[in-house]
Design a protein around this motif. Structure first.
Motif, PDB file in Angstrom:
ATOM      1  N   TRP A 210      42.401  39.111  36.537  1.00 27.88           N
ATOM      2  CA  TRP A 210      42.928  38.257  37.597  1.00 27.88           C
ATOM      3  C   TRP A 210      44.313  37.721  37.275  1.00 27.88           C
ATOM      4  CZ3 TRP A 210      40.750  39.001  42.017  1.00 27.88           C
ATOM      5  CH2 TRP A 210      39.407  39.406  42.073  1.00 27.88           C
ATOM      6  N   SER A 211      44.784  37.892  36.050  1.00 27.66           N
ATOM      7  CA  SER A 211      46.161  37.501  35.741  1.00 27.66           C
ATOM      8  C   SER A 211      47.127  38.589  36.202  1.00 27.66           C
ATOM      9  CB  SER A 211      46.330  37.232  34.252  1.00 27.66           C
ATOM     10  OG  SER A 211      46.121  38.417  33.503  1.00 27.66           O
TER      11      SER A 211
ATOM     12  N   ARG B 122      46.463  39.430  41.499  1.00 29.07           N
ATOM     13  CA  ARG B 122      46.411  38.021  41.898  1.00 29.07           C
ATOM     14  C   ARG B 122      46.583  37.844  43.408  1.00 29.07           C
ATOM     15  NH1 ARG B 122      44.049  34.034  39.189  1.00 29.07           N
ATOM     16  NH2 ARG B 122      44.627  32.107  40.189  1.00 29.07           N
TER      17      ARG B 122
ATOM     18  N   ALA C 268      39.084  31.756  36.670  1.00 23.12           N
ATOM     19  CA  ALA C 268      40.321  32.522  36.834  1.00 23.12           C
ATOM     20  C   ALA C 268      41.351  31.775  37.686  1.00 23.12           C
ATOM     21  CB  ALA C 268      40.011  33.883  37.456  1.00 23.12           C
ATOM     22  N   GLY C 269      41.023  30.565  38.136  1.00 24.74           N
ATOM     23  CA  GLY C 269      41.979  29.759  38.887  1.00 24.74           C
ATOM     24  C   GLY C 269      41.848  29.819  40.390  1.00 24.74           C
ATOM     25  N   TYR C 270      40.666  30.213  40.869  1.00 27.37           N
ATOM     26  CA  TYR C 270      40.417  30.259  42.307  1.00 27.37           C
ATOM     27  C   TYR C 270      39.457  29.140  42.698  1.00 27.37           C
ATOM     28  CZ  TYR C 270      42.716  34.756  42.808  1.00 27.37           C
ATOM     29  OH  TYR C 270      43.657  35.746  42.844  1.00 27.37           O
TER      30      TYR C 270
ATOM     31  N   HIS D  17      37.530  32.599  48.503  1.00 28.13           N
ATOM     32  CA  HIS D  17      38.198  31.885  47.412  1.00 28.13           C
ATOM     33  C   HIS D  17      39.702  31.944  47.630  1.00 28.13           C
ATOM     34  CE1 HIS D  17      34.366  33.347  45.806  1.00 28.13           C
ATOM     35  NE2 HIS D  17      34.384  32.268  45.063  1.00 28.13           N
TER      36      HIS D  17
ATOM     37  N   ASP E 217      43.511  31.096  45.749  1.00 23.49           N
ATOM     38  CA  ASP E 217      44.220  30.756  44.525  1.00 23.49           C
ATOM     39  C   ASP E 217      44.443  29.243  44.546  1.00 23.49           C
ATOM     40  OD1 ASP E 217      46.422  30.110  42.762  1.00 23.49           O
ATOM     41  OD2 ASP E 217      46.803  32.269  42.621  1.00 23.49           O
ATOM     42  N   ALA E 218      43.962  28.540  43.541  1.00 21.69           N
ATOM     43  CA  ALA E 218      44.007  27.075  43.530  1.00 21.69           C
ATOM     44  C   ALA E 218      45.427  26.547  43.625  1.00 21.69           C
ATOM     45  CB  ALA E 218      43.317  26.546  42.275  1.00 21.69           C
ATOM     46  N   GLU E 219      46.392  27.229  43.022  1.00 22.64           N
ATOM     47  CA  GLU E 219      47.788  26.801  43.116  1.00 22.64           C
ATOM     48  C   GLU E 219      48.292  26.911  44.552  1.00 22.64           C
ATOM     49  OE1 GLU E 219      49.867  25.398  40.832  1.00 22.64           O
ATOM     50  OE2 GLU E 219      48.050  25.248  39.640  1.00 22.64           O
TER      51      GLU E 219
END
Length: 85
Positions: free
Chosen positions: A27-28, A31, A61-63, A75, A77-79
């Motif tokens: 996931w890096s 994306r 993974a930041g989701y 989901h 991407d949290a950012e």
């Protein structure tokens, strides 16, 4: 290597191997802004359950979970979610 490119929206519905695909994805590198995954599993008798393992792995993974339907979890991407709300 992804060459710095990812789709904006990724939908996974892989009939029983969704967990394995989510876990094996880097996931890096890949994306997408939004990932929709079938998170409902059914038994032969028709009883369903939500597969929380997918949500847990994507959260790591930041989701973040944006929404759920009967069969899928969406989901984001949290950012990216911080800039939309």
């Amino acid at each position: 290597e992804c060459g710095g490119k990812s789709p904006a929206f990724l939908s996974l519905d892989i009939e029983g191997v969704d967990v394995e695909v989510v876990k094996s994805t880097d996931w890096s590198c890949v994306r997408p802004a939004v990932v929709c995954v079938e998170t409902r599993e059914y038994t032969a008798q028709g009883a369903g359950r939500r597969v929380s393992e997918i949500n847990t792995h994507l959260a790591a993974a930041g989701y973040a979970v944006y929404a759920e339907t009967c069969h899928n979890t969406i989901h984001m991407d949290a950012e990216m979610g911080r800039t939309i709300s």
